[in-house]
Design a protein around this motif. Structure first.
Motif: not given
Lengths: 357, 292
Positions: A39-56
């Motif tokens: 829950g620290c956001g590390k996977s989300t950070a990775l997905r942001l790099i991959a482009g699976l999520e778009e940053p706010t």
């Protein structure tokens, strides 16, 4: 030159700040580990790099190009997923060349690369099997092979070893690191396991609640943790963090009748000492009460009580049974860390002292 | 020795309720039908006699039978692929993030929940000449009134449209369940590798849905040969047998004309047909389908 740059990147889900204004860089050809608890956001950070999520908010750059709004397919990155994400109906070979087929690489070229990669990760002879017929370690290799066959400069790994047993995990750590160095890939590797981070990383980014807690080389994180959180997250058993009580001219361990250990206000500071920095002494030092003994083979973790505070220490080999009860302990002044009791941050301006000899 | 025999008795006793039901309602009627199809229909003057394959010969010479078979063939071709394709499309849609998703899912499933007779009555209204919904729509675009169910050239299409509407929502539920068991990481892995949505569907999703598709396909085909209730309300097989399907024809033979031997013969043919279809499907597709 930096291969991956994150500038002030945030990802909010409603009021939840999964990633909150983080910035870091990964040098080309380096092994960067994103470390932190769940829950620290590390996977989300990775997905942001991959482009699976778009940053706010914020920007993501790969190889100097702003890819913040680009879809994953245009970022030229590979990814290894925690569950491996192998296609169950395709055989191993088909799984590995999936991306090449998507990009219409000619069959002869596909075949050539497949042979090379299969040999590289030790999958030759298994290419006709289905993922369900493979062991966990073999599946991991397939996922790895699929990631490296594209020959992308950047490879993202999301807790790739968390489904393997301890023995295999150790082997794969060595292999992944060797593969990364041999191919010169830039790897961003997400894990909650500090041993993986310490043993593989060129640089570690320690995340906590969506923010960067500390970043640096593994040695720096271990030797000079910037906060009590970082201190306790890295190293096993974790660093002892002791509450203090006022004594003459400074502060000592709470509840213990001893001298000054820190030259600052007792209720504003915490004292940190790594279990492996503490030694048992014959005379002098501090009196400690042995509470429990945890034998690991090569060493033993002894849990003691000093005053009101629990304190763990690590001694090599077997802890002699006759020495249970009261013991005396000591450490070097350089091994002690001082943290702020409220913020948890490192406080360099105060000095720590060794227990009296 | 004594105890082993007792265990046997217990075993058979436990099996008994299910076995009785199975034999009484499945196996016995099947065998009896096959047996009856070899005898003539008993009348007050002539008792039933063994006629061998005479009933089957009469069947082969019956032009209505061949028309019904043809109708049923086109009915299956019209309903099965269309309802499966529609079911997949709807399932993909309601599987995504969507406001009011539960409501949409329920709306799709409603036709399945409605009683068949009610469904037929609704569609009867749609198809009614002059005042029906379809004719109103046609009129709005300047077309002329048409007796949809009264015209042999349109009646089967009308039944097909209604059946697709009814079946697709039911099949969607199976596809939705299958879709939800597929890890979203597969899509992400494919996306990172550069696969388009269509490529992902063609190479990954559709093959993974194959077990569901086989199940749905068999059900859809069997349903296509089992349709009877709508015909009672809508057309009674008419006009001129243009919408007559096998099961309705069997019903007519048995309960309108009381030709039980001929009905038994028809039933035997239908059963054989369904059996061949089910078996061949499993043999054809089973090897190529990936079961997890």
């Amino acid at each position: 030159m930096s291969d991956i740059v994150l500038k002030g990147v945030s990802k909010h889900y409603g009021s939840v700040r999964a990633v909150d204004d983080i910035s870091f860089e990964a040098a080309a050809g380096s092994f960067l580990v994103l470390l932190g608890p769940s829950g620290c956001g590390k996977s989300t950070a990775l997905r942001l790099i991959a482009g699976l999520e778009e940053p706010t908010a914020g920007r993501v750059l790969i190889a100097g190009r702003d890819v913040t709004r680009d879809p994953p397919s245009q970022r030229h990155v590979s990814m290894v997923f925690q569950s491996y994400a192998l296609f169950p109906h395709l055989d191993v070979g088909e799984n590995i060349v999936f991306g090449l087929k998507v990009r219409r690489v000619a069959a002869a070229e596909r075949h050539r690369r497949l042979e090379r990669v299969a040999e590289l990760v030790g999958l030759d002879g298994l290419l006709d099997r289905r993922p369900a017929q493979l062991s966990g370690g073999q599946r991991q290799r397939v996922a790895l092979a699929r990631a490296i066959i594209a020959e992308n400069a950047v490879c993202l790994m999301d807790e790739p070893l968390s489904n393997l047993d301890a023995q295999l995990r150790h082997e794969m750590r060595v292999e992944i690191r060797a593969l990364q160095q041999r191919l010169g890939m830039t790897v961003v590797y997400v894990t909650h396991d500090q041993i993986e981070a310490m043993s593989m990383a060129d640089r570690i980014i320690l995340l906590r609640e969506g923010r960067v807690e500390q970043s640096g080389e593994p040695e720096a994180l271990y030797a000079r943790p910037s906060s009590a959180f970082a201190a306790r997250f890295i190293g096993t058993p974790p660093m002892n963090i002791l509450r203090l009580a006022a004594v003459d001219g400074g502060a000592g361990i709470r509840g213990a009748a001893n001298g000054r250990l820190v030259d600052g206000p007792a209720d504003a500071l915490l004292l940190g000492i790594r279990p492996e920095a503490i030694r048992i002494v014959e005379r002098g030092g501090l009196p400690a009460e042995v509470v429990s003994v945890d034998y690991h083979g090569a060493d033993t973790v002894v849990t003691t009580r000093v005053g009101d505070e629990p304190l763990m220490l690590r001694v090599s080999g077997h802890f002699p049974a006759g020495r249970r009860g009261a013991i005396r302990i000591g450490w070097d002044a350089a091994a002690a860390h001082v943290f702020d009791a409220k913020t948890g941050n490192r406080r360099e301006e105060f000095h720590a002292f060794a227990p009296p000899a | 020795m004594h105890e082993r025999r007792l265990a046997h008795v217990y075993g058979w006793l436990l099996l008994l309720p299910a076995a009785v039901l199975l034999v009484a309602f499945t196996h016995y009627p099947t065998v009896a039908t096959l047996y009856d199809s070899l005898f003539s229909t008993a009348t007050r003057l002539r008792p039933s006699t063994f006629v061998g394959l005479d009933n089957y010969r009469a069947l082969g010479a019956d032009p209505v039978f061949w028309q019904v078979v043809q109708n049923n063939f086109w009915f299956a071709v019209g309903t099965v692929p269309a309802s499966i394709a529609l079911a997949i499309a709807m399932a993909l849609w309601v599987n995504g993030r969507l406001p009011g998703r539960a409501l949409v899912r329920m709306a799709y499933f409603t036709p399945t929940v409605l009683p068949m007779i009610a469904v037929a009555n609704i569609w009867l209204f749609f198809y009614t000449p002059e005042i029906g919904l379809l004719d109103k729509l046609v009129a709005a675009f300047g077309g002329s009134s048409h007796n949809w169910l009264g015209d042999p050239s349109t009646v089967l299409t009308c039944i097909i449209a209604m059946t697709i509407w009814k079946e697709a929502g039911f099949f969607m539920i199976f596809y939705l369940a299958a879709l939800q068991s597929i890890s979203p990481e597969l899509r992400e892995a494919a996306t990172v590798e550069g696969a388009s949505r269509w490529y992902y569907f063609r190479r990954i999703l559709f093959p993974l849905l194959m077990p569901t598709t086989l199940f749905v396909l068999i059900n859809a085909l069997i349903n296509a040969f089992k349709l009877v209730d709508h015909l009672f309300i809508l057309t009674k097989g008419g006009p001129d047998n243009a919408s007559n399907l096998l099961l309705y024809y069997i019903y007519e033979a048995a309960f309108s004309f009381f030709d039980t031997a001929y009905a038994a013969t028809l039933t035997a043919v239908l059963l054989g047909f369904l059996a061949v279809m089910a078996v061949s499907q499993f043999f054809l597709f089973d090897r190529r389908i990936h079961y997890r």
